[in-house]
Design an enzyme around this catalytic site. Structure first.
Site, mmCIF file in Angstrom:
data_model
loop_
_atom_site.group_PDB
_atom_site.id
_atom_site.type_symbol
_atom_site.label_atom_id
_atom_site.label_comp_id
_atom_site.label_asym_id
_atom_site.label_seq_id
_atom_site.Cartn_x
_atom_site.Cartn_y
_atom_site.Cartn_z
ATOM 1 C CE LYS A 54 7.116 -9.656 -15.505
ATOM 2 N NZ LYS A 54 5.910 -9.129 -16.117
ATOM 3 C CD GLN A 98 2.271 -8.976 -15.327
ATOM 4 O OE1 GLN A 98 3.399 -8.689 -14.965
ATOM 5 N NE2 GLN A 98 2.045 -9.807 -16.326
ATOM 6 C CG ASP A 121 6.802 -4.558 -20.308
ATOM 7 O OD1 ASP A 121 7.574 -5.530 -20.284
ATOM 8 O OD2 ASP A 121 5.717 -4.521 -19.708
#
Ligand code: NDP
Length: 284
Positions: A54, A98, A121
């Protein structure tokens, strides 16, 4: 008959080039450089690899990328304080924690602490709610990426019967909602579904998001169906494979995503897209 291959690497690359151009324009016109912060707690190897990827891809499209690595024994309070600090940081437009987190930390609490305007997200209940009622929001990256694959392959969705196997909050549920919003007739299947094949065989668009290696075989698929494989599993030889038995299904399907190289590359791409959209909103 041979299925059309839905190439997530190529489509993801095209979208990333578009994002890079938009980032450059945004910086030039407003001085605002989109910033993505990723928090990694603990030393899970798979998570560390995802985070590095990422970081690399965000930098490649011209974004500011910040990775905050915290030890496994980080307390929930310390993590929430870190999230709050990023909420206040004007150079950061997207915050991602995460998952999975160590067991002593409540994931839901962490997701709720991320400001919805920075929840790239698309996991915050406010953003999930907005998606449900079709308001502008951050869409969950994997289903968003799948909608992009369908759109860019000119695969019509309206009026089609879409069958989604899986009902997780991050893939299955939002996937069905996005297909519904695009006028598909949607059926959800899950572990308690009886006679799964009787549903999958009716699908014009079949999305498998289960996590069982090669569970979908040719006899489960209607001739000419569009087959989207979200699964990321290891086969008996330790090789990465999907939920769909590609070799058996490919001759039956009309179009199909491979694993790897299908849905996977789109997930990070849409994370970058959401971060860009967040920066654009912030700079208005
Ligand atoms: P979850 O484990 O959260 O959900 C799996 C779903 O599959 C559940 O809804 C479960 O039903 C259903 N299920 C389990 N067994 C069966 C069965 N025998 N028949 C029908 N349905 C079944 O997984 P995720 O949604 O997080 O991920 C699914 C897969 O996608 C995984 O392989 C994951 O690694 C991959 N993935 C890939 C991404 C990518 O970028 N390519 C991103 C995210 C995930 P129930 O609800 O009843 O338990």
């Amino acid at each position: 008959m041979c299925a059309q291959l839905i190439d997530g690497v190529a489509i993801g690359q095209t979208i990333k080039e578009e994002i890079a151009k938009e980032v450059a324009t945004l910086v030039e016109e407003t001085g605002c450089q989109p910033g993505l912060a990723v928090i990694l707690v603990g030393d899970d190897q798979a998570s560390a690899t995802y985070v590095r990827n990422k970081e690399k891809q965000a930098t490649k499209v011209g974004m500011k990328s910040e990775v905050i690595r915290m030890p496994a024994e980080t307390t929930e309070e310390e993590l929430l304080e870190q999230v709050e600090a990023l909420n206040e940081d004007e150079t950061i437009h997207g915050i991602l924690v995460q998952l999975p987190l160590p067991k002593h930390i409540d994931e839901n609490k962490v997701i709720l602490t991320i400001r919805p305007e920075k929840d790239v997200d698309g996991f915050h209940p406010v953003n999930v709610g907005k998606m449900m009622i079709g308001q502008e929001t951050f869409l969950s990256c994997t289903p968003y990426g799948i909608m992009q694959l369908l759109e860019r392959m000119d695969i019509p969705v309206a009026g089609k019967h879409a069958v989604v196997i899986g009902r997780s909050n991050i893939v299955g549920k939002p996937m069905g909602q996005l297909l519904l919003q695009n006028d598909a007739t949607v059926t959800y299947c899950h572990s308690r579904t009886k006679d799964l094949a009787s549903y999958t065989r009716q699908a014009d668009i079949l999305v498998a998001a289960v996590g069982i290696a090669k569970m979908i075989k040719a006899e489960d698929v209607k001739e000419g169906a569009v087959v989207i494989d979200v699964g990321m599993n290891r086969d008996e030889n330790g090789k990465l494979c999907g939920d769909v038995d590609f070799d058996s299904v490919e001759p039956v399907a009309g179009a199909i995503t491979p694993v790897p190289g299908g849905v996977g590359p789109m997930t990070i791409t849409m994370l970058l897209q959401n971060t860009l959209e967040s920066a654009i909103r912030a700079s208005r």
